[in-house]
Motif scaffolding. Structure first.
Motif, PDB file in Angstrom:
ATOM      1  N   LEU A 199     -14.495  35.622  28.855  1.00  0.00           N
ATOM      2  CA  LEU A 199     -13.946  34.778  29.919  1.00  0.00           C
ATOM      3  C   LEU A 199     -13.921  33.313  29.468  1.00  0.00           C
ATOM      4  O   LEU A 199     -12.864  32.663  29.483  1.00  0.00           O
ATOM      5  N   ALA A 200     -15.072  32.798  29.037  1.00  0.00           N
ATOM      6  CA  ALA A 200     -15.197  31.360  28.751  1.00  0.00           C
ATOM      7  C   ALA A 200     -14.224  30.881  27.681  1.00  0.00           C
ATOM      8  O   ALA A 200     -13.623  29.814  27.811  1.00  0.00           O
ATOM      9  N   ASN A 201     -14.060  31.665  26.592  1.00  0.00           N
ATOM     10  CA  ASN A 201     -13.220  31.146  25.504  1.00  0.00           C
ATOM     11  C   ASN A 201     -11.811  31.740  25.492  1.00  0.00           C
ATOM     12  O   ASN A 201     -11.085  31.616  24.503  1.00  0.00           O
ATOM     13  N   ALA A 202     -11.394  32.319  26.628  1.00  0.00           N
ATOM     14  CA  ALA A 202     -10.054  32.936  26.691  1.00  0.00           C
ATOM     15  C   ALA A 202      -8.918  31.912  26.729  1.00  0.00           C
ATOM     16  O   ALA A 202      -7.743  32.279  26.628  1.00  0.00           O
ATOM     17  N   GLY A 203      -9.254  30.634  26.846  1.00  0.00           N
ATOM     18  CA  GLY A 203      -8.206  29.600  26.883  1.00  0.00           C
ATOM     19  C   GLY A 203      -7.390  29.561  25.595  1.00  0.00           C
ATOM     20  O   GLY A 203      -6.193  29.258  25.616  1.00  0.00           O
ATOM     21  N   GLY A 204      -8.039  29.868  24.475  1.00  0.00           N
ATOM     22  CA  GLY A 204      -7.331  29.821  23.189  1.00  0.00           C
ATOM     23  C   GLY A 204      -6.214  30.843  23.132  1.00  0.00           C
ATOM     24  O   GLY A 204      -5.057  30.511  22.856  1.00  0.00           O
TER      25      GLY A 204
END
Ligand code: NAD
Length: 426
Positions: free
Chosen positions: A350-355
Motif C-alpha cells: 500500500l505505502a509504496n504503490a505510488g511508484g
C-alpha cells in the motif's frame, strides 16, 4: 488447503525472502478461503528467466554478471515491476518482489500483473560506461519476455531514469523504431511522466497523512526518521517536510545523521547530489542505521532494503507509524510484535504503490500520446492512494486483521477473481 505443496518441492528461488512472501500470501489466502487451484498457481512465478550478462569493463577484462527477470502474473495485462542493481540480488529475492508487485497492482486497481528484475552487481563500483553496457546487454538478454504489452520494467534500487533510457533505446534498436512504452520511469524527454521520479515518496506521504488522520495525529511538527535516502527516501523526506513534519533523521548505506531540531531536507538532497552519499554531511550528529530505526519519533520510514524490522528490534521501535517505503522491510515474526505494541503499520504494497501508479499513468499517457501536467498527476495519485488506504483500513476493521493482512486480502481476492473468470488454458 492450508500449507501449500510448496514446501514439498523447493526450487532454487525458495530463499528466506521468498518464503516470507509465500507465508504472507498463504496467511491471507487462508483467511479469504482462496480457490485451491488459484492458490497453487500463485505460490510460484509464472515464468523466471536467468541470464548471464557479459560486459567489457573499463580495464579491458570481461566480467559476467547474473541477471534475472521474473513474471509472477499477467492475468490483467502486461507484468510490471522494477529492475534492481545490488550486490545481494538473487533469484529468490526477485521472485518475492515480483509476487508483491502482483498484489500491489491489484490492490490499487491497475491493469498490470507483477514482475521484477535485477542484476547482481555493485552499481556504485562501476563506471557510467560499464553501467550502460550492463544495462544494454541485460536488456538484449531478456528481450524475448519484454515489451509494452508483455512486461514493462521501471527503476528500483540502484537504477534510475538513465537506466530506463538505455533499456528503452536498446529495445527500440532491436525493433527498428522508438518504443517508449517498453519502460516507465524514463526521462521526460523520451516520454516520461511528470511526477514519476517523486511518485513513490509522495505516495508514501499520502498514506502517512491518512494514517495520521485515522490516529488523530497532526502532521505539523510530527517527527519522522527515514532509512535510505535514494529515490524513495529523499522524496518521502521532501513531501513530509512540505506537509509540515519535522524530519529528524535520515540515513543511507554508510549510516546517517540525526538532528533533534529537524534537518534541512533540501540541503541534504543537494549534498547527496554533489557528493553521491550522506557521507560527511554535517547537518546533524552521526548515527548508525540500527540507531535510526530505534529513535523516538512519530513516523518511521524504512526506504532501503528488506528485512530491517526483525523480531529482535521490533520491541525497541519507538514510533507510532511505520510506513514501508521499501519492499519487505518487516519480517513476518515482527508483525505481531508491532501490532501488540500499538504501532500502526502501513504495509509496503500500500505505502509504496505510488511508484507503480504513476508508472501506469506514464504508460497510459504514452499510449494516448497525450501528456498530463504535474498537478493532474499528483491529484490522480492522491485519489488512488487515499482510496486504497480507506479500503484497506475498512477491511482491517471489519475483519479484525492488521493492515498488511487486509491489503493482501484485497489484492489477492481481486486478482483471483480475474484468474477464475479467465479459466485454465487449454
Ligand atoms: P535507491 O537506489 O534510489 O536508494 C536506495 C537507498 O538505500 C540509498 O540511499 C542507499 O544508500 C540506501 N541503502 C542501501 N543499502 C542500505 C543499507 N544496508 N542500510 C541503509 N540504507 C541502505 O533505491 P529506491 O528506488 O529509493 O528504492 C528503495 C526501496 O524502495 C527498495 O526496497 C525498493 O524496492 C522500494 N521501492 C522503490 C520504488 C521506486 O519507484 N523507486 C517503488 C516502490 C518501492
Amino acid at each position: 488447503m492450508t500449507a501449500s505443496d510448496h514446501s514439498a518441492y523447493r526450487p532454487e528461488y525458495c530463499t528466506p525472502i521468498y518464503d516470507m512472501a509465500v507465508a504472507q500470501f498463504e496467511k491471507a489466502a487462508a483467511v479469504i478461503d482462496l480457490d485451491p487451484n488459484v492458490w497453487q498457481r500463485f505460490v510460484a512465478p509464472k515464468r523466471a528467466l536467468m541470464v548471464s550478462v557479459p560486459i567489457r569493463m573499463e580495464d579491458g577484462a570481461i566480467r559476467v554478471f547474473s541477471g534475472y527477470r521474473v513474471h509472477h502474473d499477467n492475468t490483467l495485462g502486461p507484468s510490471k515491476g522494477g529492475v534492481r542493481y545490488h550486490p545481494d540480488v538473487n533469484l529468490g529475492e526477485v521472485c518475492a518482489l515480483a509476487m508483491w508487485m502482483t498484489w500491489k497492482c491489484a490492490l490499487v486497481g491497475l491493469p498490470f500483473g507483477g514482475a521484477k528484475g535485477g542484476i547482481r552487481c555493485d552499481p556504485h563500483a562501476m563506471s557510467r560506461l560499464e553501467l550502460q553496457r550492463l544495462t544494454r546487454r541485460y536488456t538484449a538478454e531478456i528481450l524475448p519476455i519484454l515489451g509494452p504489452d508483455i512486461d514493462v520494467p521501471a527503476p528500483d534500487m540502484g537504477t534510475n531514469e538513465q537506466t530506463m533510457a538505455w533499456m528503452m533505446d536498446t529495445y527500440s534498436q532491436f525493433k527498428g523504431y522508438a518504443v517508449p512504452g517498453v519502460v516507465t520511469g524514463k526521462p521526460i524527454a523520451i516520454g516520461g511522466s511528470q511526477g514519476r521520479n517523486e511518485a513513490t515518496g509522495r505516495g508514501v506521504v499520502y498514506t502517512v497523512l491518512e494514517a495520521m488522520r485515522h490516529l488523530g495525529m497532526r502532521p505539523e511538527g510530527a517527527r519522522a526518521a527515514i532509512q535510505g535516502f535514494g529515490n524513495v527516501g529523499s522524496n518521502t523526506a521532501k513531501a513530509l517536510a512540505e506537509a509540515g513534519c519535522t524530519v529528524i533523521a535520515i540515513s543511507d548505506v554508510n549510516g546517517g545523521v540525526v538532528n533533534d531540531r529537524g534537518l534541512d531536507v533540501a540541503d541534504a538532497i543537494s549534498y547527496v547530489e554533489r557528493h553521491g552519499s550522506l557521507d560527511g554531511y554535517s547537518g546533524g550528529e552521526a548515527l548508525t542505521n540500527t540507531e535510526l530505526l530505534e529513535l523516538p519519533c512519530d513516523v518511521l520510514v524504512p526506504a532501503a532494503l528488506s528485512a530491517q524490522i526483525t523480531k529482535a528490534n521490533a520491541e525497541r521501535l519507538r514510533c507510532r507509524i511505520v510506513a514501508e517505503g521499501a519492499n519487505g522491510p518487516t519480517l513476518l515474526e515482527a508483525d505481531p510484535i508491532l501490532q501488540s505494541r500499538g504501532i500502526f503499520v502501513i504495509p509496503d504494497i500500500l505505502a509504496n504503490a505510488g511508484g507503480v501508479t504513476v508508472s501506469y499513468f506514464e504508460w497510459v499517457q504514452g499510449l494516448q500520446h497525450l501528456f498530463w501536467k504535474e498537478r493532474e498527476v499528483y491529484e490522480r495519485l492522491r485519489e488512488i492512494m487515499t482510496t486504497a488506504f480507506a479500503q484497506v483500513l475498512a477491511t482491517a476493521q471489519a475483519k479484525h486483521v492488521d493492515m498488511r493482512m487486509a491489503a493482501l486480502m484485497i489484492g489477492i481476492e481481486k486478482i483471483a477473481k480475474a484468474k477464475l473468470a479467465r479459466g485454465v488454458f487449454p
